[in-house]
Design an enzyme around this catalytic site. Structure first.
Site, PDB file in Angstrom:
ATOM      1  N   CYS A   1       0.871  -1.181   0.000  1.00 34.72           N
ATOM      2  CA  CYS A   1       0.000   0.000   0.000  1.00 34.72           C
ATOM      3  C   CYS A   1       0.904   1.225   0.000  1.00 34.72           C
ATOM      4  CB  CYS A   1      -0.916  -0.007   1.222  1.00 34.72           C
ATOM      5  SG  CYS A   1      -1.940   1.474   1.375  1.00 34.72           S
TER       6      CYS A   1
ATOM      7  N   CYS B   1      -5.263   5.917  -3.620  1.00 35.19           N
ATOM      8  CA  CYS B   1      -4.564   4.628  -3.566  1.00 35.19           C
ATOM      9  C   CYS B   1      -3.165   4.872  -4.104  1.00 35.19           C
ATOM     10  CB  CYS B   1      -5.297   3.581  -4.401  1.00 35.19           C
ATOM     11  SG  CYS B   1      -4.382   2.030  -4.601  1.00 35.19           S
TER      12      CYS B   1
END
Length: 283
Positions: free
Chosen positions: A85, A227
């Protein structure tokens, strides 16, 4: 019997996380507990959980990760494990720097996708700017998906986790906002582990500061405000769509903006992080 744990809350361009400091790996979080923590009505609310743990205490060896490094044990909001991530790494690095858990501004963090080098460009206990070496943005091919019965074609990009970055011809930032983004139907043979899907505007020619806009549907979460790996995948696809192999792109997401650098051998992600709260919670 419920357990009480300390937590912090942070976000990177409004991709928000619950941070759990567990250096010795003594907190065993179940998928159900993660889901309840991330619930925005009955829990603390977040897109995922970042457990701060020494790699050697994780119980699983990750290739290329030294046991003494700090490891980002990342869980999606549905409780599933995630390989990587990019926004989470920025918040993770910010937490380490703000609490003097590292003695340099350049260090390496372990993830399930391998080692990630970071540079903390500035940091205090509340705010930071962090650059992450994201590794190669590897193109895996071309695929399609359906969103609300509308087909989208895109580029498969692997950043340790899978992406389908769909550059949509003629799409304006205003029109992007109006798309009814919902769970995509995708080719499970092409993406057997699921996929994060980005809808992306084209890279305009002749700009001194090349920029794109994107929205994302994250695997295991749903639509998020940002994201990190998705912005890198989107930049890679937009540059390729414009006939460029490398470049630097500002990527605008609903939660803000980041700078993505695409190079021949690697990619970088630079952007803000903010720690907004600390406390304890019973789960």
């Amino acid at each position: 019997m419920k357990k009480e744990i300390a937590f912090a809350k942070g976000h990177a361009t409004e991709n928000d996380f619950i941070i759990i400091h567990d250096p010795d790996g003594t907190i065993d979080l179940t998928a159900d507990e993660v889901t309840r923590l991330c619930d925005r009505r009955a829990g603390l609310g977040a897109d995922g959980v970042l457990r701060v743990v020494r790699a050697g205490e994780l119980g699983v060896q990750t290739p290329g990760v030294d046991p003494g490094w700090w490891f980002m044990d990342y869980r999606n909001a549905d409780g599933s494990l995630a390989e990587m991530c990019g926004n989470g790494v920025r918040v993770f690095a910010h937490w380490l720097a703000a609490h003097q858990l590292v003695d340099t501004t350049d260090f390496t963090i372990g993830t399930r996708a391998g080692a990630r080098s970071v540079t903390v460009l500035s940091a205090d206990r509340d705010d930071a700017v962090v650059r992450v070496d994201m590794g190669p943005a590897a193109v895996t091919g071309i695929s399609t998906c359906m969103i609300a019965d509308q087909p989208f074609a895109g580029m498969g990009v692997d950043l340790g986790n899978p992406h389908l970055a769909c550059v949509v011809p003629g799409l304006t930032p205003a029109a992007l906002k109006n798309i009814a983004l919902e769970a995509p139907v995708f080719d499970t043979a092409f993406f057997p582990r699921g996929v994060n899907v980005e809808l992306v505007t084209e890279l305009a020619d002749g700009l001194d500061d090349p920029a794109i806009h994107m929205r994302v549907w994250e695997r295991g979460v749903g639509e998020t405000r940002s994201c990190g790996t998705g912005t890198v995948a989107a930049a890679r696809a937009a540059l390729a769509d414009a006939g460029q192999a490398v470049g630097t792109v500002t990527v605008y997401v609903p939660g803000g903006a980041v700078e993505v650098g695409i190079r021949e051998e690697t990619s970088t992600l630079t952007g803000p992080s903010r720690i907004i709260a600390t406390g304890t919670v019973r789960i």
